[in-house]
Design an enzyme around this catalytic site. Sequence first.
Site, PDB file in Angstrom:
ATOM      1  N   ASP A  31       0.840  -1.194   0.000  1.00  0.00           N
ATOM      2  CA  ASP A  31       0.000   0.000   0.000  1.00  0.00           C
ATOM      3  C   ASP A  31       0.877   1.245   0.000  1.00  0.00           C
ATOM      4  OD1 ASP A  31      -2.258  -1.543   0.106  1.00  0.00           O
ATOM      5  OD2 ASP A  31      -2.895  -0.899   2.109  1.00  0.00           O
ATOM      6  N   LYS A  88      -7.685   1.039  -4.923  1.00  0.00           N
ATOM      7  CA  LYS A  88      -8.894   0.554  -4.264  1.00  0.00           C
ATOM      8  C   LYS A  88     -10.133   1.349  -4.670  1.00  0.00           C
ATOM      9  CE  LYS A  88      -6.537  -1.065  -0.065  1.00  0.00           C
ATOM     10  NZ  LYS A  88      -6.768  -2.508  -0.250  1.00  0.00           N
ATOM     11  N   GLY A 160      -5.186  -2.774   9.002  1.00  0.00           N
ATOM     12  CA  GLY A 160      -4.855  -1.625   9.830  1.00  0.00           C
ATOM     13  C   GLY A 160      -4.582  -1.940  11.284  1.00  0.00           C
ATOM     14  N   LYS A 172      -6.712 -20.334   6.644  1.00  0.00           N
ATOM     15  CA  LYS A 172      -6.977 -21.706   7.078  1.00  0.00           C
ATOM     16  C   LYS A 172      -8.434 -22.101   6.844  1.00  0.00           C
ATOM     17  CE  LYS A 172      -3.261 -22.488  10.370  1.00  0.00           C
ATOM     18  NZ  LYS A 172      -2.895 -22.994  11.703  1.00  0.00           N
ATOM     19  N   GLY A 221      -3.232  -7.257   8.257  1.00  0.00           N
ATOM     20  CA  GLY A 221      -2.505  -7.433   9.510  1.00  0.00           C
ATOM     21  C   GLY A 221      -1.081  -7.912   9.377  1.00  0.00           C
ATOM     22  N   GLY A 242      -0.136  -3.589   4.027  1.00  0.00           N
ATOM     23  CA  GLY A 242      -0.732  -2.257   4.050  1.00  0.00           C
ATOM     24  C   GLY A 242       0.019  -1.330   4.974  1.00  0.00           C
ATOM     25  N   SER A 243      -0.523  -1.166   6.183  1.00  0.00           N
ATOM     26  CA  SER A 243       0.073  -0.246   7.152  1.00  0.00           C
ATOM     27  C   SER A 243       1.421  -0.731   7.658  1.00  0.00           C
ATOM     28  CB  SER A 243      -0.883  -0.066   8.339  1.00  0.00           C
ATOM     29  OG  SER A 243      -2.197   0.171   7.896  1.00  0.00           O
TER      30      SER A 243
END
Length: 301
Positions: A31, A88, A160, A172, A221, A242-243
């Site tokens: 990101d 996005k 996030g 899973k 995550g 991302g973050s």
Amino acid sequence: MTFMDFEKLRHGTELIKRGFARMQKGGVIMDVTTPEQARIAEEAGAVAVMALQAVPADIRKAGGVARMADPEIVQQIIETVTIPVMAKARIGHFVEAEILEALGVDMVDESEVLTPADPFYHIDKTQFTVPFVCGARNLGEALRRINEGAAMIRTKGEAGTGDVSQAVKHMKQIQGEIRALAGKTKEELIMVAREIEAPIELVVETAKMQRLPVVNFAAGGVATPADAALMMRLGADGVFVGSGIFKAENPEKMAKAVVEAVNNYDNPVKLAEISKGVGAGMKGISADMIPAQEALQERGW
């Protein structure tokens, strides 16, 4: 000699869309919110960048309505890097997707990270020439998105947070449901298709292949090189971060380390070296501490 339209080769048919998605296998997609961040991602070895207005951690913190990134920023990012640029759009907001397609992005992410625009339907992705990636928590969600035209699936995780547990759970869950299809009769697969609200043709194809018909990346995550390697070990075809990059203490080092970790995910000795000296990861928040009504993964249907 026949003239080749390279834009048509890049985008268009379902085969071409899925082919583009498969080209990202084994890679990291990061990101970015600025051309400078996009340059850092490319130099670190990212296979593509995802342009958005703010990283998920900031979107979560700010609240309000999260929308498509400013087209001017998207255009600047496209002009800055040589790797593919994704962006996005809100769930169901086909006009945002049309704008991104017109800008020339290489893939659109119909993303639960942004505020959903349509409470009833996702975008009909078959009406676009640009390929789409969508999030999923389970096999039913994944196959419904593929039926709508998605060329790539990613786990939703809980974006996030810096907490990889939900991405692990979703990976899973999907893989477990796929394994459960093995050995079932046609009649039993029809029952499964009804239960998970997915087309029987896709259920049969998935049972036969023992994997999703499209590539399945990990997302939501992932915050450290070890997180990225974990998701690859669990069977992800690649990783979205991302973050976790630009909220880390040292984004440049973290970006390079995550890419190296994905490339060496099955080598603990190399992973130990890769993980040294990258600085602290993003502070994050436990996904278990987030109220259900604030969980981004609950968006979509």
